[in-house]
Design a protein around this motif. Structure first.
Motif, PDB file in Angstrom:
ATOM      1  N   TRP A   1      -7.629  -2.869   1.696  1.00  0.00           N
ATOM      2  CA  TRP A   1      -7.417  -2.260   3.007  1.00  0.00           C
ATOM      3  C   TRP A   1      -7.524  -0.741   2.916  1.00  0.00           C
TER       4      TRP A   1
ATOM      5  N   ASP B   1      -5.814  -6.048   7.852  1.00  0.00           N
ATOM      6  CA  ASP B   1      -4.709  -5.455   8.615  1.00  0.00           C
ATOM      7  C   ASP B   1      -3.414  -6.265   8.513  1.00  0.00           C
ATOM      8  N   PRO B   2      -3.449  -7.598   8.598  1.00  0.00           N
ATOM      9  CA  PRO B   2      -2.179  -8.339   8.487  1.00  0.00           C
ATOM     10  C   PRO B   2      -1.455  -8.100   7.160  1.00  0.00           C
TER      11      PRO B   2
ATOM     12  N   PHE C   1      -1.610  -5.354   5.382  1.00  0.00           N
ATOM     13  CA  PHE C   1      -1.058  -4.006   5.479  1.00  0.00           C
ATOM     14  C   PHE C   1       0.217  -4.000   6.324  1.00  0.00           C
ATOM     15  N   TYR C   2       0.162  -4.616   7.501  1.00  0.00           N
ATOM     16  CA  TYR C   2       1.339  -4.595   8.386  1.00  0.00           C
ATOM     17  C   TYR C   2       2.515  -5.360   7.788  1.00  0.00           C
TER      18      TYR C   2
ATOM     19  N   VAL D   1       4.169  -2.965   5.109  1.00  0.00           N
ATOM     20  CA  VAL D   1       4.846  -1.732   5.526  1.00  0.00           C
ATOM     21  C   VAL D   1       5.941  -1.957   6.577  1.00  0.00           C
ATOM     22  N   VAL D   2       6.481  -3.156   6.640  1.00  0.00           N
ATOM     23  CA  VAL D   2       7.563  -3.450   7.584  1.00  0.00           C
ATOM     24  C   VAL D   2       8.706  -2.432   7.461  1.00  0.00           C
TER      25      VAL D   2
ATOM     26  N   LEU E   1       7.653   0.711   9.155  1.00  0.00           N
ATOM     27  CA  LEU E   1       7.584   0.518  10.605  1.00  0.00           C
ATOM     28  C   LEU E   1       8.981   0.516  11.224  1.00  0.00           C
TER      29      LEU E   1
ATOM     30  N   SER F   1       8.902  -0.313   0.979  1.00  0.00           N
ATOM     31  CA  SER F   1       7.802  -1.251   1.202  1.00  0.00           C
ATOM     32  C   SER F   1       7.430  -1.977  -0.094  1.00  0.00           C
TER      33      SER F   1
END
Length: 183
Positions: A102, A120-121, A123-124, A127-128, A131, A151
């Protein structure tokens, strides 16, 4: 794999995530230092990030090894996060390779454009913590560093959860299978 090496994985990534983020931020910034970052300068920055992360991980692995030295502590939830078994490490490696893919596609522009979107999934998911800390991170660089370091811990916890779920599915489909807590 030796416990000291397994105990160094999360601290290594926990230092490497913020270092790479700041390196990318500084390289991508319109306010470069008094010189344009050449590939050599970027490589030296990544090298310094790797050396710093390795030095921290070596020290942290001693603490992790002492904290989780007995089998009961190593089998606890925290033990599986900070002293991951081979299955957790395998999931952690797959997720980390996804993050690297990514980053190369999204931040460095290497590879096809759809690759970053496809990853993207990953990555997201990774990094919860950042976020969740975003409202504070907007105004505080230390919070960004903490969020990125957390993370890595979250990625290890997620890896342990996925590995345990896979082991549960495997053992239920094969009732004679072992407990799967191999190191």
């Amino acid at each position: 794999m030796k416990p000291s090496v397994r105990g160094a994985v999360v601290p290594f990534v926990g230092v490497l995530f913020p270092a790479v983020w700041y390196l990318n931020r500084d390289v991508a910034s319109v306010h470069h230092p008094p010189f344009d970052p050449s590939p050599l300068v970027i490589a030296l920055g990544f090298g310094a990030a790797l050396v710093g992360a390795a030095a921290f991980a070596a020290l942290a692995s001693v603490v992790v090894s002492v904290r989780f030295h007995d089998r009961n502590a190593a089998d606890s939830w925290l033990g599986r996060v900070f002293l991951p078994d081979r299955r957790t490490l395998a999931v952690f490696a797959v997720l980390t390779v996804g993050l690297i893919g990514w980053a190369l596609a999204e931040m460095a522009g290497i590879g096809p454009g759809w690759l970053a979107t496809a990853l993207d999934p990953v990555f997201y998911l990774a990094v919860v913590p950042l976020l969740l800390l975003a409202p504070l991170a907007i105004h505080s660089y230390p919070v960004v560093v903490v969020g990125l370091a957390l993370s890595a811990v979250w990625l290890s916890a997620l890896s342990a959860l996925i590995a345990a779920g896979l082991e549960y599915c495997r053992s239920n489909s094969n009732p004679g299978a072992g407990n799967g807590h191999g190191a």
